[in-house]
Each structure stands twice: as structure tokens, then as C-alpha cells.
Design a protein around this motif. Structure first.
Motif, PDB file in Angstrom:
ATOM      1  N   THR A 183       0.830  -1.046   0.046  1.00  0.00           N
ATOM      2  CA  THR A 183       0.081  -0.060   0.187  1.00  0.00           C
ATOM      3  C   THR A 183       0.938   1.233   0.180  1.00  0.00           C
ATOM      4  OG1 THR A 183      -0.175  -0.045   2.313  1.00  0.00           O
ATOM      5  CG2 THR A 183      -1.872  -1.177   1.270  1.00  0.00           C
ATOM      6  N   ALA A 218     -10.869   6.797  -7.667  1.00  0.00           N
ATOM      7  CA  ALA A 218      -9.618   6.534  -7.039  1.00  0.00           C
ATOM      8  C   ALA A 218      -8.813   6.029  -8.444  1.00  0.00           C
ATOM      9  CB  ALA A 218      -9.686   5.576  -6.046  1.00  0.00           C
ATOM     10  N   SER A 245      -1.593   7.104  -4.935  1.00  0.00           N
ATOM     11  CA  SER A 245      -2.441   6.857  -3.766  1.00  0.00           C
ATOM     12  C   SER A 245      -3.492   7.841  -3.746  1.00  0.00           C
ATOM     13  CB  SER A 245      -1.808   6.953  -2.521  1.00  0.00           C
ATOM     14  OG  SER A 245      -1.089   7.978  -2.364  1.00  0.00           O
ATOM     15  N   ASP A 292      -6.266  10.262  -0.882  1.00  0.00           N
ATOM     16  CA  ASP A 292      -6.806  10.127   0.633  1.00  0.00           C
ATOM     17  C   ASP A 292      -8.351  10.506   0.351  1.00  0.00           C
ATOM     18  OD1 ASP A 292      -4.344  10.361   1.696  1.00  0.00           O
ATOM     19  OD2 ASP A 292      -4.207  12.377   1.664  1.00  0.00           O
ATOM     20  N   VAL A 293      -9.386   9.805   1.209  1.00  0.00           N
ATOM     21  CA  VAL A 293     -10.612  10.082   1.089  1.00  0.00           C
ATOM     22  C   VAL A 293     -11.459  10.709   2.346  1.00  0.00           C
ATOM     23  CG1 VAL A 293     -12.745   8.571   1.114  1.00  0.00           C
ATOM     24  CG2 VAL A 293     -10.862   7.828  -0.141  1.00  0.00           C
ATOM     25  N   ALA A 340     -16.609   5.054   2.379  1.00  0.00           N
ATOM     26  CA  ALA A 340     -15.209   4.874   2.520  1.00  0.00           C
ATOM     27  C   ALA A 340     -15.031   3.446   2.949  1.00  0.00           C
ATOM     28  CB  ALA A 340     -14.627   6.041   3.139  1.00  0.00           C
ATOM     29  N   VAL A 343     -12.605   0.496   1.439  1.00  0.00           N
ATOM     30  CA  VAL A 343     -11.426   0.276   2.255  1.00  0.00           C
ATOM     31  C   VAL A 343     -11.369  -1.503   2.365  1.00  0.00           C
ATOM     32  CG1 VAL A 343      -9.959   0.419   3.990  1.00  0.00           C
ATOM     33  CG2 VAL A 343     -10.701   2.398   2.940  1.00  0.00           C
ATOM     34  N   GLY A 345     -10.059  -1.177  -1.864  1.00  0.00           N
ATOM     35  CA  GLY A 345      -9.486   0.139  -1.802  1.00  0.00           C
ATOM     36  C   GLY A 345      -8.226   0.267  -0.777  1.00  0.00           C
ATOM     37  N   VAL A 384      -5.417   3.467  -0.935  1.00  0.00           N
ATOM     38  CA  VAL A 384      -5.821   4.537   0.117  1.00  0.00           C
ATOM     39  C   VAL A 384      -4.506   4.798   0.707  1.00  0.00           C
ATOM     40  CG1 VAL A 384      -6.863   3.147   2.065  1.00  0.00           C
ATOM     41  CG2 VAL A 384      -7.598   5.575   1.659  1.00  0.00           C
ATOM     42  N   ARG A 385      -4.202   6.073   1.221  1.00  0.00           N
ATOM     43  CA  ARG A 385      -3.142   6.432   2.026  1.00  0.00           C
ATOM     44  C   ARG A 385      -3.686   6.778   3.237  1.00  0.00           C
ATOM     45  NH1 ARG A 385       0.167  11.438   3.850  1.00  0.00           N
ATOM     46  NH2 ARG A 385      -1.707  12.417   3.351  1.00  0.00           N
ATOM     47  N   VAL A 444      -7.792   8.051   5.366  1.00  0.00           N
ATOM     48  CA  VAL A 444      -9.349   8.486   5.430  1.00  0.00           C
ATOM     49  C   VAL A 444      -9.499   9.146   6.599  1.00  0.00           C
ATOM     50  CG1 VAL A 444     -11.606   7.166   5.560  1.00  0.00           C
ATOM     51  CG2 VAL A 444      -9.595   5.860   4.438  1.00  0.00           C
ATOM     52  N   TRP A 446      -6.428   6.180   9.951  1.00  0.00           N
ATOM     53  CA  TRP A 446      -7.808   6.788   9.941  1.00  0.00           C
ATOM     54  C   TRP A 446      -8.111   7.630  10.871  1.00  0.00           C
ATOM     55  CZ3 TRP A 446     -11.603   3.451   6.604  1.00  0.00           C
ATOM     56  CH2 TRP A 446     -13.021   3.987   6.864  1.00  0.00           C
TER      57      TRP A 446
END
Length: 259
Positions: A41, A101, A108, A110-111, A121, A125, A129, A133-134, A136, A185
Motif C-alpha cells: 500500500t 480513485a 495513492s 486520500d478519502v 469509504a 477500504v 481500496g 488509500v493513504r 481516510v 484513519w
């Protein structure tokens, strides 16, 4: 070193190869720890675009102020358009997030998920995801459902569409979501929330869980005000930078409000 001299030339070579491999693996692990990355990731020191997911009903205006502030901070922020009126199957909304995305072409993303957008989200993930994803950030998200949805399903089932039923505590959708292990997160909520009941339905195992009143005890922020409140904006800006994700403290209140 008597044990070394006692080894045959072939065994010495094998030991040397193993030692090199161990050192190489340790170096990779050290780099991952330093960058905050997870296996397969994105690393934490290279923020990409930010995708903002609207809440129940799909209104994009609620997130436009926050997106504009993120752009002024130099970030590429994009508010998603949910299918239909944003009250349909949350799984369809997950596909919109997944496609967005991938479409960025970035290593990557961000969300930010507002309200039910945070559930979207979490579903994303929990599926594919996590590799993209970096970080959230969820704002007032009913990650364990909201009693208002449950009441709506009982008292006015005709007025409680698919997403409403999915947001009822204990729904099959919510019960089937795993925890986002290893994904940085931040779950943020307000104790004044009368839409997500109880407000700490936003609490998520493994996340940095924070209510606004923990940071600023005098904060009075409703559910609908979360995306535009200056304190929330300041917290989001710091949560999505390239520093380790940590919980803000009460001593940060004034600074975050001014941010």
C-alpha cells in the motif's frame, strides 16, 4: 568464532547468503516503518488527490467549502457525484469511489467521507481500496448505523429507501464490514449530532477516534455544520498532511480553529 572456523566452505557460503537476506529484509521493514507504509500500500510521505464522498442524499454543496479550502492548501480535492439521489444502494456508491480513485492515475488517494459517505469509504477500504488509500477521514459517519434510520424503517418504511435501511444498526451491510486494519484513519464526530444517533456510532476500532468536544469543550457543531466548521477544517488539514496521524489535544483548540 570457533564455530565459524569449524564450518565447511559450503556452509560458510550459505550462512553468508542468509545474513545478507536478513539485512536486506530489515532495511525494507525500516523504510516502511519510517514512511508509515503498509505492505503493498502507499507510503505516507507522498499525499495524492483527495476524494470527498457526500453523505445521504448525495448533496455535493455540503463539501464544496471544505474542498475549496483543501485546494487553497495546495491539494487536488475532488467532490464525487453519487448515482441517483444518493439514497440508493451504498454498494453502488462504493463503485463510484473505486472508479474515481483509479481514474486519478495517482499512486495513492486520500478519502474524506461525510456522514454516510464514511460508510462508503469503509466499504471500499474493506474491499479493494486498501491497496490505494493513504489516509481516510470520516466526519460524523454512522459506521455502526443510526437509530434514526432504524426508526424510519419501522415508522415509515415507504420513506426509507435502500441506503436508509442499510444504515440501520445491525443491518446486513454494516455487520459484514471488516475493520480497516493498518489504514491511517481519523473518525471525527460532534456530540451535538442529532442525525447520527448515538454520535459515537462514528467510533471505529483501530482508528484515531475523536469528538470535537474533546478538543474544544465549548464547540457547538451540528451534523450539517461538520464540513464547514473552522475547527473541523483545521483538523482535516493536519490529518491529511505528511506527518504521522495523531489525535489532536485540547491544547490545540485555538490553533486548529485558526487553521
Amino acid at each position: 568464532m570457533d564455530w565459524w572456523r569449524g564450518l565447511s566452505r559450503r556452509r560458510r557460503g550459505l550462512v553468508a547468503v542468509v545474513a545478507v537476506v536478513v539485512v536486506a529484509v530489515a532495511a525494507v521493514v525500516a523504510v516502511r516503518v519510517a514512511s508509515g507504509g503498509r505492505e503493498g500500500t502507499p507510503a505516507q510521505d507522498r499525499p495524492g488527490p483527495i476524494l470527498l464522498v457526500p453523505g445521504y442524499g448525495g448533496a455535493r454543496d455540503a463539501l464544496s467549502t471544505l474542498a475549496d479550502r483543501l485546494r487553497r492548501a495546495g491539494r487536488d480535492a475532488r467532490v464525487l457525484t453519487l448515482p441517483g439521489d444518493g439514497t440508493g444502494d451504498l454498494n453502488a456508491q462504493v463503485r463510484v469511489l473505486a472508479d474515481a480513485a483509479e481514474a486519478t492515475g495517482a499512486p495513492s488517494v486520500d478519502v474524506i467521507g461525510y456522514s454516510a459517505g464514511g460508510v462508503v469509504a469503509r466499504l471500499w477500504v474493506g474491499g479493494d481500496g486498501a491497496r490505494l488509500v493513504r489516509r481516510v477521514v470520516t466526519l460524523g459517519s454512522p459506521l455502526h448505523g443510526t437509530e434514526i434510520a432504524a426508526a424510519g424503517g419501522v415508522l415509515a418504511p415507504g420513506a426509507c429507501p435502500v441506503a436508509c435501511r442499510q444504515l440501520s444498526p445491525g443491518s446486513a451491510l454494516l455487520d459484514g464490514i471488516g475493520d480497516p486494519a493498518g489504514v491511517p484513519w481519523l473518525s471525527l464526530w460532534t456530540e451535538d449530532d442529532q442525525t447520527v444517533v448515538p454520535p459515537d456510532s462514528a467510533r471505529l476500532p483501530g482508528a484515531v477516534n475523536v469528538s470535537l468536544q474533546q478538543i474544544c469543550p465549548d464547540a457547538v457543531v451540528s451534523h450539517s455544520q461538520l464540513p464547514t466548521d473552522p475547527l473541523v477544517t483545521g483538523i482535516v488539514l493536519e490529518a491529511l498532511d505528511d506527518q504521522p496521524l495523531t489525535a489532536p489535544a485540547a491544547s490545540d483548540c485555538a490553533r486548529l480553529r485558526a487553521g
